[in-house]
Design a protein around this motif. Sequence first.
Motif, PDB file in Angstrom:
ATOM      1  N   LEU A 209       0.861  -1.186   0.000  1.00  0.00           N
ATOM      2  CA  LEU A 209       0.000   0.000   0.000  1.00  0.00           C
ATOM      3  C   LEU A 209       0.898   1.237   0.000  1.00  0.00           C
ATOM      4  CD1 LEU A 209      -2.799   1.314   0.178  1.00  0.00           C
ATOM      5  CD2 LEU A 209      -2.622   1.151   2.668  1.00  0.00           C
ATOM      6  N   PRO A 210       1.046   1.923  -1.142  1.00  0.00           N
ATOM      7  CA  PRO A 210       2.054   2.992  -1.268  1.00  0.00           C
ATOM      8  C   PRO A 210       1.609   4.321  -0.668  1.00  0.00           C
ATOM      9  CG  PRO A 210       0.930   2.693  -3.358  1.00  0.00           C
ATOM     10  CD  PRO A 210       0.386   1.637  -2.421  1.00  0.00           C
ATOM     11  N   VAL A 211       1.574   4.391   0.652  1.00  0.00           N
ATOM     12  CA  VAL A 211       1.088   5.602   1.318  1.00  0.00           C
ATOM     13  C   VAL A 211       2.054   6.057   2.403  1.00  0.00           C
ATOM     14  CG1 VAL A 211      -1.354   5.112   0.907  1.00  0.00           C
ATOM     15  CG2 VAL A 211      -0.253   4.278   3.017  1.00  0.00           C
ATOM     16  N   VAL A 212       1.936   7.342   2.718  1.00  0.00           N
ATOM     17  CA  VAL A 212       2.501   7.901   3.940  1.00  0.00           C
ATOM     18  C   VAL A 212       1.386   7.880   4.980  1.00  0.00           C
ATOM     19  CG1 VAL A 212       3.500   9.930   5.044  1.00  0.00           C
ATOM     20  CG2 VAL A 212       4.050   9.410   2.656  1.00  0.00           C
ATOM     21  N   LEU A 213       1.591   7.172   6.070  1.00  0.00           N
ATOM     22  CA  LEU A 213       0.585   7.154   7.129  1.00  0.00           C
ATOM     23  C   LEU A 213       0.520   8.540   7.763  1.00  0.00           C
ATOM     24  CD1 LEU A 213       1.279   3.677   8.765  1.00  0.00           C
ATOM     25  CD2 LEU A 213      -0.663   4.335   7.341  1.00  0.00           C
ATOM     26  N   SER A 214      -0.672   9.091   7.862  1.00  0.00           N
ATOM     27  CA  SER A 214      -0.796  10.479   8.272  1.00  0.00           C
ATOM     28  C   SER A 214      -2.233  10.808   8.659  1.00  0.00           C
ATOM     29  CB  SER A 214      -0.358  11.402   7.121  1.00  0.00           C
ATOM     30  OG  SER A 214      -1.008  11.040   5.907  1.00  0.00           O
ATOM     31  N   PHE A 215      -2.400  11.976   9.228  1.00  0.00           N
ATOM     32  CA  PHE A 215      -3.702  12.591   9.482  1.00  0.00           C
ATOM     33  C   PHE A 215      -3.692  13.955   8.813  1.00  0.00           C
ATOM     34  CE2 PHE A 215      -2.695   9.853  13.065  1.00  0.00           C
ATOM     35  CZ  PHE A 215      -3.848   9.118  13.240  1.00  0.00           C
ATOM     36  N   ASP A 229       5.277  12.094   9.915  1.00  0.00           N
ATOM     37  CA  ASP A 229       6.663  12.147  10.358  1.00  0.00           C
ATOM     38  C   ASP A 229       7.438  13.089   9.442  1.00  0.00           C
ATOM     39  OD1 ASP A 229       9.273  11.759  11.079  1.00  0.00           O
ATOM     40  OD2 ASP A 229       9.260   9.579  10.863  1.00  0.00           O
ATOM     41  N   PRO A 230       7.908  14.237   9.937  1.00  0.00           N
ATOM     42  CA  PRO A 230       8.612  15.195   9.079  1.00  0.00           C
ATOM     43  C   PRO A 230       9.858  14.610   8.429  1.00  0.00           C
ATOM     44  CG  PRO A 230       7.977  16.231  11.156  1.00  0.00           C
ATOM     45  CD  PRO A 230       7.731  14.767  11.315  1.00  0.00           C
ATOM     46  N   ALA A 231      10.467  13.606   9.071  1.00  0.00           N
ATOM     47  CA  ALA A 231      11.685  13.021   8.506  1.00  0.00           C
ATOM     48  C   ALA A 231      11.428  12.408   7.131  1.00  0.00           C
ATOM     49  CB  ALA A 231      12.234  11.957   9.458  1.00  0.00           C
ATOM     50  N   LYS A 232      10.195  11.984   6.874  1.00  0.00           N
ATOM     51  CA  LYS A 232       9.870  11.385   5.575  1.00  0.00           C
ATOM     52  C   LYS A 232       9.864  12.423   4.451  1.00  0.00           C
ATOM     53  CE  LYS A 232       7.144   7.845   7.887  1.00  0.00           C
ATOM     54  NZ  LYS A 232       5.791   7.315   8.209  1.00  0.00           N
ATOM     55  N   PHE A 233       9.808  13.696   4.821  1.00  0.00           N
ATOM     56  CA  PHE A 233       9.786  14.781   3.833  1.00  0.00           C
ATOM     57  C   PHE A 233      11.052  15.638   3.924  1.00  0.00           C
ATOM     58  CE2 PHE A 233       5.425  13.610   4.690  1.00  0.00           C
ATOM     59  CZ  PHE A 233       4.809  13.655   3.448  1.00  0.00           C
ATOM     60  N   THR A 247       0.835  22.723   5.155  1.00  0.00           N
ATOM     61  CA  THR A 247       1.884  22.766   6.165  1.00  0.00           C
ATOM     62  C   THR A 247       2.052  21.401   6.820  1.00  0.00           C
ATOM     63  OG1 THR A 247       0.281  23.556   7.811  1.00  0.00           O
ATOM     64  CG2 THR A 247       1.574  25.215   6.627  1.00  0.00           C
ATOM     65  N   LEU A 248       3.287  21.079   7.147  1.00  0.00           N
ATOM     66  CA  LEU A 248       3.627  19.765   7.702  1.00  0.00           C
ATOM     67  C   LEU A 248       3.873  19.893   9.198  1.00  0.00           C
ATOM     68  CD1 LEU A 248       4.397  16.773   7.255  1.00  0.00           C
ATOM     69  CD2 LEU A 248       6.728  17.554   6.757  1.00  0.00           C
ATOM     70  N   HIS A 249       3.281  18.972   9.968  1.00  0.00           N
ATOM     71  CA  HIS A 249       3.413  18.983  11.422  1.00  0.00           C
ATOM     72  C   HIS A 249       3.673  17.559  11.922  1.00  0.00           C
ATOM     73  CE1 HIS A 249       1.433  23.007  11.403  1.00  0.00           C
ATOM     74  NE2 HIS A 249       0.744  22.469  10.413  1.00  0.00           N
ATOM     75  N   PRO A 250       4.410  17.405  13.019  1.00  0.00           N
ATOM     76  CA  PRO A 250       4.544  16.083  13.632  1.00  0.00           C
ATOM     77  C   PRO A 250       3.177  15.568  14.100  1.00  0.00           C
ATOM     78  CG  PRO A 250       6.149  17.629  14.534  1.00  0.00           C
ATOM     79  CD  PRO A 250       5.183  18.441  13.735  1.00  0.00           C
ATOM     80  N   VAL A 251       3.013  14.259  14.084  1.00  0.00           N
ATOM     81  CA  VAL A 251       1.745  13.663  14.506  1.00  0.00           C
ATOM     82  C   VAL A 251       1.414  14.043  15.949  1.00  0.00           C
ATOM     83  CG1 VAL A 251       0.519  11.481  14.877  1.00  0.00           C
ATOM     84  CG2 VAL A 251       1.985  11.754  12.874  1.00  0.00           C
ATOM     85  N   ALA A 252       2.446  14.245  16.757  1.00  0.00           N
ATOM     86  CA  ALA A 252       2.217  14.586  18.160  1.00  0.00           C
ATOM     87  C   ALA A 252       1.458  15.897  18.326  1.00  0.00           C
ATOM     88  CB  ALA A 252       3.555  14.667  18.895  1.00  0.00           C
ATOM     89  N   LEU A 254      -1.195  16.741  16.614  1.00  0.00           N
ATOM     90  CA  LEU A 254      -2.589  16.598  16.212  1.00  0.00           C
ATOM     91  C   LEU A 254      -3.542  16.901  17.364  1.00  0.00           C
ATOM     92  CD1 LEU A 254      -4.782  15.781  14.170  1.00  0.00           C
ATOM     93  CD2 LEU A 254      -4.417  13.388  14.864  1.00  0.00           C
ATOM     94  N   THR A 255      -3.200  16.442  18.553  1.00  0.00           N
ATOM     95  CA  THR A 255      -4.079  16.685  19.700  1.00  0.00           C
ATOM     96  C   THR A 255      -4.313  18.174  19.906  1.00  0.00           C
ATOM     97  OG1 THR A 255      -3.239  14.674  20.775  1.00  0.00           O
ATOM     98  CG2 THR A 255      -4.397  16.258  22.165  1.00  0.00           C
ATOM     99  N   ALA A 256      -3.243  18.946  19.844  1.00  0.00           N
ATOM    100  CA  ALA A 256      -3.362  20.394  20.037  1.00  0.00           C
ATOM    101  C   ALA A 256      -4.197  21.025  18.927  1.00  0.00           C
ATOM    102  CB  ALA A 256      -1.971  21.035  20.097  1.00  0.00           C
ATOM    103  N   ALA A 257      -4.032  20.545  17.694  1.00  0.00           N
ATOM    104  CA  ALA A 257      -4.795  21.103  16.577  1.00  0.00           C
ATOM    105  C   ALA A 257      -6.283  20.816  16.726  1.00  0.00           C
ATOM    106  CB  ALA A 257      -4.269  20.540  15.257  1.00  0.00           C
ATOM    107  N   LEU A 258      -6.626  19.609  17.157  1.00  0.00           N
ATOM    108  CA  LEU A 258      -8.036  19.272  17.368  1.00  0.00           C
ATOM    109  C   LEU A 258      -8.615  20.067  18.530  1.00  0.00           C
ATOM    110  CD1 LEU A 258      -7.924  15.367  16.922  1.00  0.00           C
ATOM    111  CD2 LEU A 258      -8.519  17.099  15.214  1.00  0.00           C
ATOM    112  N   THR A 259      -7.825  20.204  19.584  1.00  0.00           N
ATOM    113  CA  THR A 259      -8.284  20.982  20.746  1.00  0.00           C
ATOM    114  C   THR A 259      -8.504  22.435  20.373  1.00  0.00           C
ATOM    115  OG1 THR A 259      -7.078  19.483  22.223  1.00  0.00           O
ATOM    116  CG2 THR A 259      -7.713  21.634  23.113  1.00  0.00           C
TER     117      THR A 259
END
Length: 596
Positions: A209-215, A229-233, A247-252, A254-259
Amino acid sequence: MSHAQRLAAIRHAMADQNLQAFIVPHDDEHLGEYIPPYAERLAWLTGFTGSAGACVVLAEQAALFVDGRYTVQVRQQAPASLFNYHHLISEPYLDWLLSQLRNGDSVGFDAHLHSQQWYENAEPKLAEQGISLVPVSENLIDAQWHDRPQPGTNPALLLSQDYSGQHSEAKRSRIAQDLAAANIDAQLFTQAEPINWLLNIRGRDIDCLPVVLSFALLHQDGSVQLFADPAKFADLDLSAHSGSDVTLHPVAELTAALTALGNKSARVQLDPTTANAWSALTLSEAGAELVYADDPCMLPKACKNPVEVNGSRAAHLRDGAAICRFLAWLDARVSQANPELEDEGSLADKLEQFRAANDEFVEPSFSTISALGPNAAMCHYRHDNGTPRRLGQDAIYLVDSGGQYLDGTTDITRTVAVGTPNAEMKKLFTLVLRGHMDLASARFPAGTCGQQLDVLARQPLWQEGYNFDHGTGHGVGHYLSVHEGPQRISPKGSQTALTTGMIVSNEPGYYREDAFGIRCENLQVVQPANIGGDIPMFALETLTFVPFDRRLVDTAWLEPKHIDWLNQYHAQVWAKISPQLSGTDLIWLEQATRAL
């Protein structure tokens, strides 16, 4: 650590948190069909490696739920001394839980691994009997899985518009306009395929499955926050590729963005069938208003644009040549001395070698189903789950395989003679092929869904008292998942109308337990049918060009129109594939495509 020790460790953790049950699904936080090694919690706990299932752990017993594909496999892999086996569909695990627990009990679950729809169904169902559904702060398995694999770090790929056919800005703008019209502030995406399609990126985070796992969060103005994961880019210019408002952000983060969205009382749209419960709970607890709707990427992703369709055509021609080389090699190998030196595993490896000779080939699109004789009666057979069966003892061989190419995804099944098939095998093969041809020849009006067409592929088998217990066709992505929605052809198929650019498989079959299996599969793309008349009509254009085995055809079970179809198809195979072959491969193709 044995499976008994693992089970004991989970029970100890349950006791510490006063949980009377803990649910372990076969899912990751993205809730896609395929999951990475670090998410294989069900396999770690039970030993069962199938692609669908769930385990429910209680203090004194554990129950393992699988569907009909895995009833044999689960007994081979998960110890019967530790686990009770149940059917995932006919005996849902929530119903089983209700029969085992009492008022006041608590059921632990990881909210990242269950959909919001599942949570909204499960929570009141358990509450009716006084049972609490408790999200755990850390998955109980993760704390015990000391050699757990790390997430992959393969670099991302920025997919050229030469392949995608449309810039990310155009895709985002179209969806953002719909969000604005509905007064939606942001759309949450949690599955990888829609995000990768939307931004024209690909990756290697999961095999096949040729994807970057992301939200991702798509805002009303068309901007996107990508959480990956920014390292992938690291060496890539994502903004230049997908747009300056991506814009690219670490997965960590995401919680702050949703909040933050919740703090603004934002209206956030999500698909409750694909978004995990954790993200929905985080949003709603922060004050966001949740709006439920189908993932807005799914339908436009399914309707391939002309560049994607042309790419898929080209990928299938390369793939067809590779499979023809393999089948030519297989025929020669069967006729040589000691064919039993080959087994299902070596045959699958040989096929991949032929595919890998193409520069555009990236990887298989799924694990090859390489099945001899009785093993082919298991639709989703995996030769690496046991001892691969050897060539030389069976009449027919089924190989279901596919490739991921930069310009398309392929999926093809051929059933071929590797011995002396009897009259009944030939009859059944011919009936299956006849159903395939009837569906391939269909013309249908706009608004027709796959459920309405499914009967065409089954009718020849039904007339003789046979059937097959799986769908006739699934959607296929463009250098994405080999299984794609919302379109499919099935008795229980979706109500999504088949329309221009949708790629679907056409794969009727027949399976006799402990004896043999037959399947005939091509991929086809829905196109307008310019046939005159009063109403818009559609047809299925064949993408796959590989001969069907004439040695298995009994013409007594065909009408003249079927013989004409097969002869015309084989003439197309010769015209399209022969320029890519030479020598003995070309001689084989000439014989394999002779008219009946």
